[in-house]
Motif scaffolding. Sequence first.
Motif, short mmCIF file in Angstrom:
data_model
loop_
_atom_site.label_atom_id
_atom_site.label_comp_id
_atom_site.label_asym_id
_atom_site.label_seq_id
_atom_site.Cartn_x
_atom_site.Cartn_y
_atom_site.Cartn_z
N VAL A 1 -24.95 -4.58 -1.28
CA VAL A 1 -24.88 -4.69 -2.73
C VAL A 1 -26.39 -5.02 -3.26
N PRO A 2 -26.73 -4.36 -4.46
CA PRO A 2 -28.12 -4.76 -5.04
C PRO A 2 -28.20 -6.09 -5.25
N LEU A 3 -29.31 -6.81 -5.40
CA LEU A 3 -29.56 -8.06 -5.53
C LEU A 3 -29.08 -8.53 -6.87
N VAL A 4 -29.45 -7.92 -7.75
CA VAL A 4 -28.95 -8.17 -9.24
C VAL A 4 -27.31 -8.27 -9.32
N THR A 5 -26.85 -7.28 -9.00
CA THR A 5 -25.46 -7.32 -8.71
C THR A 5 -24.88 -8.25 -7.84
N GLY A 6 -25.55 -8.49 -6.59
CA GLY A 6 -24.76 -10.00 -6.03
C GLY A 6 -25.19 -11.20 -6.54
#
Length: 196
Positions: free
Chosen positions: A120-125
């Motif tokens: 999962v991308p950092l911003v999404t997480g």
Amino acid sequence: MHGPASPGWLLVALCAATGAYCLLRMRSTIEEQRRTAGGEALMGFGMAAMAVPAAVVAPPHWAWLGYAAVFGAAALRALWSARGGGHHLHHVVGACAMVYMAVVMAVSPGHHHVHGGSGVPLVTGALLLYFTAYVLLSGVRLLPVAAVTGSTGDTGGTGAMPPGPARTPGWGDRPELSRACRLSMGIAMLAMLVTL
């Protein structure tokens, strides 16, 4: 957004119903509640439009840029309103999440991951963590509070509070309905972020 059509339509219905209720809340006599309800109505209808299954209607590239522009403006307005505190900081995060999702869809409309790597991308997480905490906290706030016994007010020995001018709040001023509205939008945001 990506994902199966049936849950997508349920998400559209939930967000549209929430947006419609927020429009009703804009009839409140309290200015701050009207302003908050307007921002939440925009969020509800915007989420409903973004949640339409891509298999049914694939929006053109410019539509995602339009979403990003509208919610970018909404984020700036909420940030300006957040100077006074209140619920506006959540509106800033919500609007920024919508901008993020619109940009991801504009850049990579057919792929689930835009950063090339696995996971999962950092911003999404970070957004998933925020909205999970928000949903849990909103759910706890909706739990009924046990009636306090032994209040210090004069009850005349009957156990009932003395009669007084009780004002029944209108639909736009009911705090439990506002919280339920925010809870449903938080759940919808989580669902949209999971499919990103």
